[in-house]
Write a protein that holds these residues in place. Structure first.
Motif, PDB file in Angstrom:
ATOM      1  N   TYR A   1       0.823  -1.200   0.000  1.00 32.29           N
ATOM      2  CA  TYR A   1       0.000   0.000   0.000  1.00 32.29           C
ATOM      3  C   TYR A   1       0.865   1.261   0.000  1.00 32.29           C
ATOM      4  CZ  TYR A   1      -3.236   3.594   1.373  1.00 32.29           C
ATOM      5  OH  TYR A   1      -3.960   4.755   1.403  1.00 32.29           O
ATOM      6  N   PHE A   2       1.858   1.283   0.883  1.00 29.12           N
ATOM      7  CA  PHE A   2       2.678   2.492   0.979  1.00 29.12           C
ATOM      8  C   PHE A   2       3.691   2.609  -0.152  1.00 29.12           C
ATOM      9  CE2 PHE A   2       1.098   2.146   5.347  1.00 29.12           C
ATOM     10  CZ  PHE A   2       0.525   3.397   5.437  1.00 29.12           C
ATOM     11  N   GLY A   3       3.769   1.568  -0.981  1.00 35.66           N
ATOM     12  CA  GLY A   3       4.577   1.708  -2.183  1.00 35.66           C
ATOM     13  C   GLY A   3       3.861   2.517  -3.243  1.00 35.66           C
ATOM     14  N   LEU A   4       2.523   2.573  -3.132  1.00 32.31           N
ATOM     15  CA  LEU A   4       1.759   3.311  -4.131  1.00 32.31           C
ATOM     16  C   LEU A   4       1.256   4.634  -3.601  1.00 32.31           C
ATOM     17  CD1 LEU A   4      -0.176   0.367  -5.762  1.00 32.31           C
ATOM     18  CD2 LEU A   4       1.630   1.751  -6.753  1.00 32.31           C
ATOM     19  N   ASP A   5       0.689   4.590  -2.381  1.00 36.61           N
ATOM     20  CA  ASP A   5       0.208   5.839  -1.797  1.00 36.61           C
ATOM     21  C   ASP A   5       1.300   6.371  -0.889  1.00 36.61           C
ATOM     22  OD1 ASP A   5      -0.974   7.908  -0.588  1.00 36.61           O
ATOM     23  OD2 ASP A   5      -2.619   6.783   0.326  1.00 36.61           O
ATOM     24  N   THR A   6       2.036   7.357  -1.375  1.00 37.65           N
ATOM     25  CA  THR A   6       3.215   7.790  -0.633  1.00 37.65           C
ATOM     26  C   THR A   6       2.961   9.053   0.174  1.00 37.65           C
ATOM     27  OG1 THR A   6       3.978   9.101  -2.473  1.00 37.65           O
ATOM     28  CG2 THR A   6       4.710   6.828  -2.396  1.00 37.65           C
ATOM     29  N   SER A   7       1.683   9.394   0.382  1.00 35.61           N
ATOM     30  CA  SER A   7       1.424  10.664   1.058  1.00 35.61           C
ATOM     31  C   SER A   7       1.952  10.639   2.492  1.00 35.61           C
ATOM     32  CB  SER A   7      -0.072  10.965   1.056  1.00 35.61           C
ATOM     33  OG  SER A   7      -0.782   9.878   1.585  1.00 35.61           O
ATOM     34  N   LEU A   8       1.951   9.451   3.131  1.00 34.16           N
ATOM     35  CA  LEU A   8       2.453   9.388   4.502  1.00 34.16           C
ATOM     36  C   LEU A   8       3.964   9.185   4.519  1.00 34.16           C
ATOM     37  CD1 LEU A   8       1.843   9.320   7.522  1.00 34.16           C
ATOM     38  CD2 LEU A   8       1.553   6.869   7.325  1.00 34.16           C
ATOM     39  N   ASN A   9       4.433   8.133   3.849  1.00 34.39           N
ATOM     40  CA  ASN A   9       5.850   7.800   4.016  1.00 34.39           C
ATOM     41  C   ASN A   9       6.777   8.663   3.165  1.00 34.39           C
ATOM     42  OD1 ASN A   9       4.892   6.562   1.763  1.00 34.39           O
ATOM     43  ND2 ASN A   9       6.085   4.706   1.990  1.00 34.39           N
ATOM     44  N   ALA A  10       6.257   9.462   2.251  1.00 34.69           N
ATOM     45  CA  ALA A  10       7.127  10.437   1.591  1.00 34.69           C
ATOM     46  C   ALA A  10       6.631  11.851   1.856  1.00 34.69           C
ATOM     47  CB  ALA A  10       7.182  10.171   0.092  1.00 34.69           C
ATOM     48  N   GLY A  11       5.307  12.051   1.816  1.00 30.45           N
ATOM     49  CA  GLY A  11       4.755  13.394   2.000  1.00 30.45           C
ATOM     50  C   GLY A  11       5.044  13.935   3.387  1.00 30.45           C
ATOM     51  N   VAL A  12       4.658  13.160   4.421  1.00 27.45           N
ATOM     52  CA  VAL A  12       4.901  13.615   5.782  1.00 27.45           C
ATOM     53  C   VAL A  12       6.396  13.598   6.079  1.00 27.45           C
ATOM     54  CG1 VAL A  12       4.400  13.191   8.200  1.00 27.45           C
ATOM     55  CG2 VAL A  12       2.635  12.816   6.498  1.00 27.45           C
ATOM     56  N   ALA A  13       7.097  12.606   5.507  1.00 24.11           N
ATOM     57  CA  ALA A  13       8.543  12.546   5.719  1.00 24.11           C
ATOM     58  C   ALA A  13       9.199  13.830   5.218  1.00 24.11           C
ATOM     59  CB  ALA A  13       9.134  11.333   5.007  1.00 24.11           C
ATOM     60  N   ARG A  14       8.694  14.340   4.115  1.00 23.89           N
ATOM     61  CA  ARG A  14       9.255  15.576   3.582  1.00 23.89           C
ATOM     62  C   ARG A  14       8.991  16.756   4.515  1.00 23.89           C
ATOM     63  NH1 ARG A  14      11.137  16.717  -1.310  1.00 23.89           N
ATOM     64  NH2 ARG A  14      11.315  18.931  -1.781  1.00 23.89           N
ATOM     65  N   ARG A  15       7.784  16.783   5.050  1.00 28.18           N
ATOM     66  CA  ARG A  15       7.483  17.866   6.003  1.00 28.18           C
ATOM     67  C   ARG A  15       8.358  17.757   7.232  1.00 28.18           C
ATOM     68  NH1 ARG A  15       1.240  19.320   6.738  1.00 28.18           N
ATOM     69  NH2 ARG A  15       2.216  20.535   8.389  1.00 28.18           N
ATOM     70  N   ALA A  16       8.591  16.512   7.671  1.00 30.10           N
ATOM     71  CA  ALA A  16       9.462  16.328   8.828  1.00 30.10           C
ATOM     72  C   ALA A  16      10.875  16.792   8.497  1.00 30.10           C
ATOM     73  CB  ALA A  16       9.461  14.859   9.239  1.00 30.10           C
ATOM     74  N   ALA A  17      11.336  16.465   7.293  1.00 34.56           N
ATOM     75  CA  ALA A  17      12.685  16.871   6.886  1.00 34.56           C
ATOM     76  C   ALA A  17      12.781  18.386   6.842  1.00 34.56           C
ATOM     77  CB  ALA A  17      13.011  16.271   5.520  1.00 34.56           C
ATOM     78  N   GLU A  18      11.749  19.016   6.312  1.00 36.48           N
ATOM     79  CA  GLU A  18      11.763  20.478   6.248  1.00 36.48           C
ATOM     80  C   GLU A  18      11.749  21.089   7.640  1.00 36.48           C
ATOM     81  OE1 GLU A  18       9.580  20.980   1.913  1.00 36.48           O
ATOM     82  OE2 GLU A  18       8.402  21.103   3.747  1.00 36.48           O
ATOM     83  N   ALA A  19      10.976  20.445   8.538  1.00 41.43           N
ATOM     84  CA  ALA A  19      10.934  20.954   9.914  1.00 41.43           C
ATOM     85  C   ALA A  19      12.312  20.850  10.559  1.00 41.43           C
ATOM     86  CB  ALA A  19       9.901  20.170  10.717  1.00 41.43           C
ATOM     87  N   LEU A  20      13.007  19.719  10.321  1.00 43.30           N
ATOM     88  CA  LEU A  20      14.312  19.524  10.947  1.00 43.30           C
ATOM     89  C   LEU A  20      15.351  20.486  10.383  1.00 43.30           C
ATOM     90  CD1 LEU A  20      14.441  15.655  11.180  1.00 43.30           C
ATOM     91  CD2 LEU A  20      14.465  17.243  13.079  1.00 43.30           C
ATOM     92  N   LEU A  21      15.258  20.721   9.075  1.00 40.38           N
ATOM     93  CA  LEU A  21      16.227  21.629   8.467  1.00 40.38           C
ATOM     94  C   LEU A  21      15.833  23.088   8.662  1.00 40.38           C
ATOM     95  CD1 LEU A  21      17.150  19.795   5.177  1.00 40.38           C
ATOM     96  CD2 LEU A  21      18.723  20.493   6.941  1.00 40.38           C
ATOM     97  N   GLY A  22      14.623  23.298   9.163  1.00 35.46           N
ATOM     98  CA  GLY A  22      14.163  24.660   9.395  1.00 35.46           C
ATOM     99  C   GLY A  22      13.914  25.443   8.130  1.00 35.46           C
ATOM    100  N   VAL A  23      13.563  24.760   7.032  1.00 37.79           N
ATOM    101  CA  VAL A  23      13.296  25.472   5.799  1.00 37.79           C
ATOM    102  C   VAL A  23      11.814  25.447   5.445  1.00 37.79           C
ATOM    103  CG1 VAL A  23      15.558  25.066   4.813  1.00 37.79           C
ATOM    104  CG2 VAL A  23      13.742  23.415   4.404  1.00 37.79           C
ATOM    105  N   GLY A  24      11.055  24.640   6.188  1.00 41.69           N
ATOM    106  CA  GLY A  24       9.662  24.427   5.798  1.00 41.69           C
ATOM    107  C   GLY A  24       8.767  25.575   6.181  1.00 41.69           C
ATOM    108  N   PRO A  25       7.492  25.437   5.865  1.00 39.44           N
ATOM    109  CA  PRO A  25       6.526  26.462   6.213  1.00 39.44           C
ATOM    110  C   PRO A  25       6.317  26.522   7.719  1.00 39.44           C
ATOM    111  CG  PRO A  25       5.434  24.541   5.265  1.00 39.44           C
ATOM    112  CD  PRO A  25       6.901  24.305   5.134  1.00 39.44           C
TER     113      PRO A  25
END
Lengths: 488, 494
Positions: free
Chosen positions: B470-494
């Motif tokens: 499932y998460f190989g196709l719907d990537t909103s959690l394991n890539a979408g949220v991961a990206r937001r987490a990455a942005e939060a950690l790097l301090g570049v996100g919204p």
């Protein structure tokens, strides 16, 4: 229903059919009914898309989003339409043949066989209708994995070794080269769409174009470009309907289809012609054509000979693509269709010979043609089509390829094409010649009774042989369908 | 009620653990533990939902505001981690009952202690994630570590005892180093609150004490997350622990350590200090690559499949560290995404092995010959998990591989991208050894012809296997949220 709603059906029908096959594990008649019904439904769906695509429509559906700006997209354009039509036409025939063959040879694990077959067809349709490189890659890998249990169907040590080679080369090249090429394309071009005229022009230049092209061409291991062709002869250990599927319908055609897609819609033939990046590819393809033909000459095992013939014939498609001329690309695309019908006929015949007479070597076929006239007749027609003689479909693809080579002023390549046709004659025609004219082995009766394979085997191979003939007269409509692909 | 979610995340399993120990052996204990795990999962899901909708949640323990009191602080990164750990905790707990009743070295009267320890371990892991206080991280680290030593030691194989002891020594050294690092930071800044530390550290960054703290923390955390060459405790611990424990720890414990690494280096020290001044990437990158390569090669030569997967875990940790050492949004997305995806794939694989060992009593390669024919569902799940590990499209593993290669190419690191691809082919080799043995070889002499694993084991295993797809196709959690987490950690996100 409009095309957008029909399109996903083409993907889901084979999958649904796989599901129903699984449900009917203990009931062979129901199970095979599900296969046949699924294949006929798919045929209807695919051909219902044809009129719209022929008039210039490009139905597109996004299934879901993999990454921002990178959806899983189905989209139909003429090249994919052609490929899907071939697959959809040949699946019902192959299913019918499988029933005859699998029952006739009392094979094990038939349910697994039909399930994997249906999934492989679904993957093929996915490749044909892929709207971007990512989608193509996903279904490409799905096809490799779903055909692995088919290749290793017999479960013997030999099958295991063949499976290892099959998986090793196909997964190795696709992960090692193709995936890298796709990510690279995404980084430089910012898109993975298949766009008329290509997406790379102006984004990359110099020798890097050659490197990227090489990553794609060798990454698509299914196109069996030398030196990554070894999996194809090895996979001959599979039951014959699988070989027919691999060679004619799904796997190798998915490979050369991907090659065409990449050259036409990712690089763009104008870009390739301007940079001259594909000139080495022409020679690799030409070498594959010739070498594989020579190897085929040395093979006594019928299926092995046909396998090397396939390697050689696939080289034609890559060659057509590498010419980077409109005619070359159209010739290559036609070769997908024509070779599909010709080669599936030959494999059906090889399987029918095995089922009826348990013969596998060319040297054992003396006089067998008089016992199996339909089979050997069909073999003759298929062989002539592959050689490229009128009035059979194969003559057109060879014709357009020659025109394409002339357009590109590659006289040496024209010579290669002609020489290869002669080689085709030398390794294919001995089969019907031995069958019809050679004396039967000593001790055989002078009047041989007709002993054909089961009807479910003979009918499909006669139909595909007739298909070769029918295609000769369809060249115009095929040309009209394919002509727009090289226009920006 | 909902504003107390961050603390409930920890308190619920913490209170349930002693209750489990007090109950009499039987089904009720498992039920209590199962309900607790399910509650944890529910809380984690609610938290993630709120964080994504409203942004960072700050919770003051006992009403004492930060920086004096202990703050629980939930942003996209740790809400995501909470979900992973709680989800794996719940699925493995469903799997654990059958294993505990029949496959571990504990008399029936002691079985409630297993559930108590398991919940304590879960408490520790969740606590490390949710807290916003550096010392609190250490406290929860010890809770989870001590309970995991116990969990490992109850494996049937007596070698589990030495494995647990080895882990105990290494883990304690790691924890001590972390404590020393935190102590130094406290000396320099007078605070333990992470946000407060982040604000005060730049003023004293150029001191030897802070640099020493950085070094102690790096090594301490690297020991806990089994970064090559500090991974030596891991293969034995995973190989000899009960299968449910291995599945749980492999999918969560090292992941949480990686989260701690991210928190310290990106949030507290800041990417500029960690990677600009201290050049941490220059250390992490070669170690990650060496770990990926050597552990993959070693995995190929293992005969015990559980041990093979343990080495594969070391390699997979290398991928995550590699993503971190790219120090870009894409690289971090790859790393954080792989935390999730690897939890799914290793959870599936270890649980499938648990099913195998439940039926045939061993997971060595020669004993597993022909298993594919008698346990088709189990091996089906194994194949899905294996494909995901390889990174085949339409599985979760592909998502992380995609971002990792993308990140490497964005930086122009060609050799790194090539090595990542090459090592996924090594994964093909070691996974396919098992597949070929299970499907093509005849069953060995003298092995009882048993059937498929019981449903109580198959259902959790397949839950994770399907999640891989499932998460190989719907990537909103394991890539979408991961990206937001990455942005939060790097301090570049919204």
């Amino acid at each position: 229903m409009n095309s957008e709603t029909i399109l996903p059906l083409a993907l889901f029908i084979p999958l649904l059919s796989a599901f129903f096959i699984a449900l009917n594990d203990g009931r062979p008649d129901w199970r095979e009914g599900a296969t046949l019904l699924g294949s006929l439904l798919l045929l209807g769906v695919v051909f219902s898309l044809l009129p719209a695509v022929a008039t210039g429509a490009r139905p597109t559906v996004d299934l879901l989003e993999f990454a921002p700006g990178l959806p899983l997209r189905l989209s139909v354009e003429p090249l994919g339409m052609t490929f899907a039509c071939v697959a959809a036409l040949l699946w019902p025939l192959n299913s019918l043949y499988s029933i005859g063959y699998m029952r006739g040879n009392q094979e094990q694990h038939q349910t697994r066989f039909y399930i994997c077959f249906a999934i492989a067809i679904a993957s093929t349709i996915g490749i044909a209708f892929a709207g971007n490189l990512l989608t193509l890659f996903i279904f490409y890998e799905a096809l490799t994995l779903s055909t692995y249990p088919l290749v290793t169907h017999k479960g013997t040590e030999e099958a295991k070794q063949a499976g290892r080679l099959y998986l090793g080369i196909l997964v190795g090249t696709s992960i090692g080269f193709l995936l890298l090429a796709i990510v690279w394309t995404w980084v430089v071009a910012g898109t993975l769409e298949f766009a008329p005229g290509g997406i790379l022009a102006g984004k990359i230049d110099g020798p890097l174009v050659n490197v990227l092209l090489a990553l794609y061409m060798f990454g698509i291991g299914k196109a069996a470009l030398m030196p990554f062709h070894r999996w194809l002869p090895a996979a001959m250990v599979a039951p014959t309907p699988v070989s027919a599927l691999l060679h004619a319908v799904a796997v190798v055609k998915a490979g050369v289809f991907s090659v065409l897609k990449v050259i036409v819609y990712v690089f763009g033939i104008d870009f390739l012609k301007d940079t001259g990046a594909s000139s080495w590819l022409m020679w690799v393809a030409a070498l594959t054509v010739l070498l594989a033909s020579f190897v085929a000459l040395t093979k006594d095992n019928l299926k092995a000979r046909l396998a090397y013939s396939t390697v050689s014939q696939l080289g034609y498609v890559v060659l057509g693509a590498a010419l980077a001329t409109s005619m070359g690309v159209i010739g290559g695309s036609m070769q997908i269709v024509m070779h599909a019908f010709g080669k599936i006929t030959l494999f059906f015949c090889a399987g029918a010979i095995y089922t009826a007479a348990h013969k596998t070597e060319v040297s054992q076929l003396d006089g067998l043609g008089r016992a199996m006239p339909f089979t050997f007749g069909a073999f003759l027609i298929g062989a002539l089509s592959i050689i490229g003689l009128p009035p059979l479909g194969g003559s057109w693809s060879k014709w357009y390829l020659l025109v394409g080579a002339a357009d590109a002023e590659q006289w040496a390549l024209m010579a290669v094409l002609l020489l290869s046709s002669l080689l085709n004659v030398a390794y294919l025609l001995p089969v019907p010649a031995r069958g019809f004219f050679a004396a039967a082995p000593a001790g055989g009766a002078t009047q041989i009774p007709i002993r054909e394979a089961p009807l479910a085997c003979v009918v499909p191979l006669c139909l595909t042989a007739l298909g070769c003939l029918w295609l000769f007269f369809q060249a115009d409509s095929l040309y009209a369908l394919l002509a727009p692909i090289t226009v920006r | 009620m909902t504003e107390h979610l961050p603390v409930l995340q920890v308190v619920v399993p913490l209170i349930a653990a002693p209750l489990c120990a007090l109950l009499r052996p039987g089904r009720a204990v498992w039920l209590l533990a199962m309900v607790t795990c399910a509650l944890c999962l529910l809380i984690a899901a609610l938290l993630l939902d709120r964080v994504l909708a409203q942004g960072v949640i700050s919770y003051a323990m006992g009403g004492w505001p930060a920086p004096w009191g202990i703050e629980y602080r939930v942003d996209a990164a740790n809400a995501y981690m909470l979900l992973i750990v709680a989800a794996i905790g719940a699925v493995v707990m469903a799997f654990a009952r059958t294993v505990v009743e029949q496959r571990i070295r504990l008399p029936a009267s002691k079985q409630p202690w297993f559930y108590a320890t398991y919940l304590l371990c879960l408490t520790g892991l969740l606590g490390m994630i949710v807290t916003g206080d550096a010392f609190n991280v250490f406290v929860f680290l010890e809770i989870s570590s001590l309970s995991s030593y116990v969990l490992i030691s109850i494996g049937r194989d007596r070698r589990a005892l030495t494995a647990a002891y080895q882990y105990l020594i290494m883990g304690t050294i790691g924890a001590t180093f972390i404590l020393i690092g935190i102590g130094f930071l406290y000396v320099m800044t007078g605070t333990l609150n992470m946000a407060d530390l982040a604000a005060r550290l730049p003023a004293v960054a150029d001191t030897r004490t802070v640099r020493a703290a950085f070094a102690f923390l790096t090594i301490g955390i690297s020991l806990k997350l089994a970064l090559f060459p500090l991974h030596l405790w891991l293969p034995n611990a995973y190989a000899y622990a009960p299968s449910a424990v291995t599945a749980f720890l492999a999918a969560t414990a090292t992941k949480v350590a990686i989260y701690v690494l991210l928190r310290f280096f990106f949030t507290i020290f800041g990417a500029q200090f960690s990677f600009g001044t201290m050049r941490l990437d220059a250390i992490l990158l070669p170690l990650a690559l060496a770990g990926i390569f050597s552990a993959s090669v070693v995995a190929i030569f293992q005969t015990n499949v559980k041990r093979m997967l343990a080495y594969s875990s070391v390699a997979q940790i290398g991928y995550m560290i590699l993503g971190i050492s790219l120090v870009s949004v894409t690289g971090l997305t790859a790393a954080i995404s792989h935390l999730f995806n690897h939890a799914l794939m290793k959870g599936t694989l270890f649980m499938a092995l648990g099913c195998v060992s439940f039926r045939i009593g061993a997971v060595s390669l020669d004993r597993m010959a022909g298993v594919g024919r008698i346990m088709p569902w189990t091996m089906g799940a194994f194949v899905i998990g294996g494909l995901s590990l390889i990174g085949v499209p339409m599985t979760a593993g592909f998502v992380s591989k995609w971002y990792l290669i993308l990140g490497a190419l964005e930086r122009g690191w060609w050799p790194v991208a090539l090595l990542v691809l090459f090592t996924s082919l090594l994964a093909v080799v070691y996974i396919w050894r098992v597949v070929e043995t299970a499907y093509f070889q005849p069953a060995p002499e003298g092995r009882a012809t048993t059937g498929e694993a019981p449903l109580a084991l198959l259902v959790p295993t397949w839950t994770l296997a399907l999640a891989n797809l499932y998460f190989g196709l719907d990537t909103s959690l394991n890539a979408g949220v991961a990206r937001r987490a990455a942005e939060a950690l790097l301090g570049v996100g919204p």
